[in-house]
Design a protein around this motif. Structure first.
Motif, PDB file in Angstrom:
ATOM      1  N   ILE A  83      33.722  45.878 -15.809  1.00 45.54           N
ATOM      2  CA  ILE A  83      32.777  46.321 -16.831  1.00 45.54           C
ATOM      3  C   ILE A  83      31.688  47.209 -16.124  1.00 45.54           C
ATOM      4  CG2 ILE A  83      33.046  44.209 -18.264  1.00 45.54           C
ATOM      5  CD1 ILE A  83      31.022  42.896 -16.759  1.00 45.54           C
ATOM      6  N   MET A  84      31.569  47.241 -14.922  1.00 46.23           N
ATOM      7  CA  MET A  84      30.355  47.909 -14.238  1.00 46.23           C
ATOM      8  C   MET A  84      30.983  48.869 -13.232  1.00 46.23           C
ATOM      9  SD  MET A  84      27.775  46.028 -14.945  1.00 46.23           S
ATOM     10  CE  MET A  84      26.490  46.148 -13.703  1.00 46.23           C
TER      11      MET A  84
ATOM     12  N   LEU B  37      19.688  40.123 -14.597  1.00 47.23           N
ATOM     13  CA  LEU B  37      20.454  40.866 -13.645  1.00 47.23           C
ATOM     14  C   LEU B  37      20.593  42.343 -14.172  1.00 47.23           C
ATOM     15  CD1 LEU B  37      23.415  38.518 -12.954  1.00 47.23           C
ATOM     16  CD2 LEU B  37      21.874  39.251 -11.428  1.00 47.23           C
ATOM     17  N   TRP B  38      20.813  42.702 -15.391  1.00 48.52           N
ATOM     18  CA  TRP B  38      20.736  44.038 -15.819  1.00 48.52           C
ATOM     19  C   TRP B  38      19.517  44.839 -15.409  1.00 48.52           C
ATOM     20  CZ3 TRP B  38      24.733  46.681 -17.026  1.00 48.52           C
ATOM     21  CH2 TRP B  38      25.811  46.008 -17.800  1.00 48.52           C
ATOM     22  N   ARG B  39      18.340  44.053 -15.846  1.00 45.08           N
ATOM     23  CA  ARG B  39      17.186  44.725 -15.168  1.00 45.08           C
ATOM     24  C   ARG B  39      16.889  44.885 -13.818  1.00 45.08           C
ATOM     25  NH1 ARG B  39      14.526  47.635 -18.204  1.00 45.08           N
ATOM     26  NH2 ARG B  39      12.557  47.194 -17.388  1.00 45.08           N
TER      27      ARG B  39
ATOM     28  N   LYS C 190      16.301  48.594 -12.126  1.00 45.24           N
ATOM     29  CA  LYS C 190      15.357  48.818 -11.131  1.00 45.24           C
ATOM     30  C   LYS C 190      15.776  49.164  -9.764  1.00 45.24           C
ATOM     31  CE  LYS C 190      11.124  46.275  -9.472  1.00 45.24           C
ATOM     32  NZ  LYS C 190      10.369  45.117  -9.630  1.00 45.24           N
ATOM     33  N   ALA C 191      16.889  48.472  -9.232  1.00 43.41           N
ATOM     34  CA  ALA C 191      17.063  48.897  -8.027  1.00 43.41           C
ATOM     35  C   ALA C 191      17.725  50.135  -7.622  1.00 43.41           C
ATOM     36  CB  ALA C 191      18.022  47.498  -7.311  1.00 43.41           C
ATOM     37  N   THR C 192      18.386  50.815  -8.833  1.00 46.26           N
ATOM     38  CA  THR C 192      19.546  51.923  -8.876  1.00 46.26           C
ATOM     39  C   THR C 192      18.550  53.111  -9.487  1.00 46.26           C
ATOM     40  OG1 THR C 192      20.610  51.353 -10.883  1.00 46.26           O
ATOM     41  CG2 THR C 192      21.394  50.569  -8.673  1.00 46.26           C
ATOM     42  N   GLY C 193      17.751  52.806 -10.502  1.00 42.25           N
ATOM     43  CA  GLY C 193      17.430  53.784 -11.336  1.00 42.25           C
ATOM     44  C   GLY C 193      18.141  54.310 -12.066  1.00 42.25           C
ATOM     45  N   LEU C 194      19.240  53.720 -12.477  1.00 43.08           N
ATOM     46  CA  LEU C 194      20.148  54.297 -13.455  1.00 43.08           C
ATOM     47  C   LEU C 194      20.130  53.702 -14.927  1.00 43.08           C
ATOM     48  CD1 LEU C 194      23.584  53.688 -11.460  1.00 43.08           C
ATOM     49  CD2 LEU C 194      22.341  55.823 -11.789  1.00 43.08           C
ATOM     50  N   LYS C 195      20.229  54.276 -15.762  1.00 42.55           N
ATOM     51  CA  LYS C 195      20.329  53.993 -17.333  1.00 42.55           C
ATOM     52  C   LYS C 195      21.414  52.985 -17.331  1.00 42.55           C
ATOM     53  CE  LYS C 195      17.819  58.049 -18.846  1.00 42.55           C
ATOM     54  NZ  LYS C 195      17.723  59.057 -19.695  1.00 42.55           N
TER      55      LYS C 195
ATOM     56  N   GLU D 197      23.672  53.184 -19.767  1.00 43.59           N
ATOM     57  CA  GLU D 197      25.099  54.018 -20.146  1.00 43.59           C
ATOM     58  C   GLU D 197      25.635  54.533 -18.788  1.00 43.59           C
ATOM     59  OE1 GLU D 197      21.533  56.914 -21.381  1.00 43.59           O
ATOM     60  OE2 GLU D 197      22.138  54.776 -21.465  1.00 43.59           O
ATOM     61  N   ASP D 198      24.681  54.405 -17.657  1.00 43.40           N
ATOM     62  CA  ASP D 198      25.349  54.949 -16.424  1.00 43.40           C
ATOM     63  C   ASP D 198      25.742  53.832 -15.819  1.00 43.40           C
ATOM     64  OD1 ASP D 198      24.712  57.600 -16.713  1.00 43.40           O
ATOM     65  OD2 ASP D 198      22.507  57.095 -16.112  1.00 43.40           O
ATOM     66  N   LEU D 199      25.636  52.591 -15.962  1.00 42.61           N
ATOM     67  CA  LEU D 199      25.979  51.223 -15.141  1.00 42.61           C
ATOM     68  C   LEU D 199      27.359  50.865 -15.730  1.00 42.61           C
ATOM     69  CD1 LEU D 199      22.729  49.202 -15.278  1.00 42.61           C
ATOM     70  CD2 LEU D 199      23.702  50.568 -13.518  1.00 42.61           C
TER      71      LEU D 199
END
Length: 231
Positions: free
Chosen positions: A124-125, A212-214, A218-223, A225-227
């Motif tokens: 999923i990720m 966890l999503w947040r 926050k840790a990656t800076g990804l949106k 849809e990018d995850l």
């Protein structure tokens, strides 16, 4: 090589088969002029037991939660059919979520933590991209700490379920096993457990997953849809 269909969650079917129908049978059809206490108990337990076995056989996938569910149904049936002391019902109701919570904690000491397997997996990720971004941002340690906190939160939600299950069983089921009253109270307990325990537990789990999503964002800076893995 045999291929088996992909399991798709059907919450409404699960609710009807595993909660509503068994509860109605226990409360309305356990009288001696209908199915009787033993017949009503067997008929009620046949629905969740049959449904669980059907899904396990059809999808050919080991499911720890489903297996515990089947064990729970069998133990409930044994308590009623063998007319055991009510204290065993309360212990059984608390034991199932307690076992899951303990398993979640123990899994953190193995190579396959359950929370990571459930949430942070390649199905999923976009795990590779996330790991790369975590390293670039020097956020790997921070994310691992958040993942561990989420593990404790999930274990805590199961501790809540275990406690509430025990309290609900002791509060509602007071009649001797093997009686019509016992079956009716068992049906009431099953119905009440959904709004009083299952729904609050689901809300807790949703809040933990959102946390966890947040944390990942926050840790990656990804949106978002990018995850997610793009199919």
């Amino acid at each position: 090589m045999n291929s088996y269909p992909t399991h798709k969650p059907r919450p409404m079917v699960d609710l009807i088969v595993s909660v509503i129908l068994p509860s109605l049978i226990l409360m309305k059809l356990s009288g001696e002029d209908k199915l009787g206490t033993t017949g009503g108990l067997i008929a009620a337990l046949a629905f969740p037991l049959g449904w669980g076995l059907f899904e396990l056989v059809k999808y050919r996938k080991f499911n720890f939660i489903a297996l515990l569910g089947l064990v729970s149904v069998l133990l409930t049936g044994s308590i009623g059919l063998f007319e055991l002391d009510n204290k065993w019902l309360a212990i059984k109701e608390a034991a199932i979520p307690a076992i899951i919570g303990i398993a979640v904690l123990i899994s953190t000491f193995t190579p396959y933590p359950l929370v990571r397997a459930m949430f942070f997996n390649a199905a999923i990720m976009d795990v590779d991209t996330i790991k790369q971004k975590l390293e670039e941002n020097n956020s790997t340690t921070m994310f691992e700490n958040r993942l561990m906190k989420a593990t404790y939160f999930i274990a805590g939600s199961f501790a809540f379920s275990a406690t509430m299950n025990y309290v609900l069983a002791k509060w509602i089921v007071t009649s001797p096993a093997g009686t019509e009253a016992f079956n009716e109270e068992l049906g009431q307990m099953t119905l009440y457990s959904y709004p009083m325990i299952a729904i609050p537990s689901m809300i807790m789990l949703m809040a933990i997953f959102y946390y966890l999503w947040r944390s990942i964002q926050k840790a990656t800076g990804l949106k978002l849809e990018d995850l997610i893995v793009k199919k």
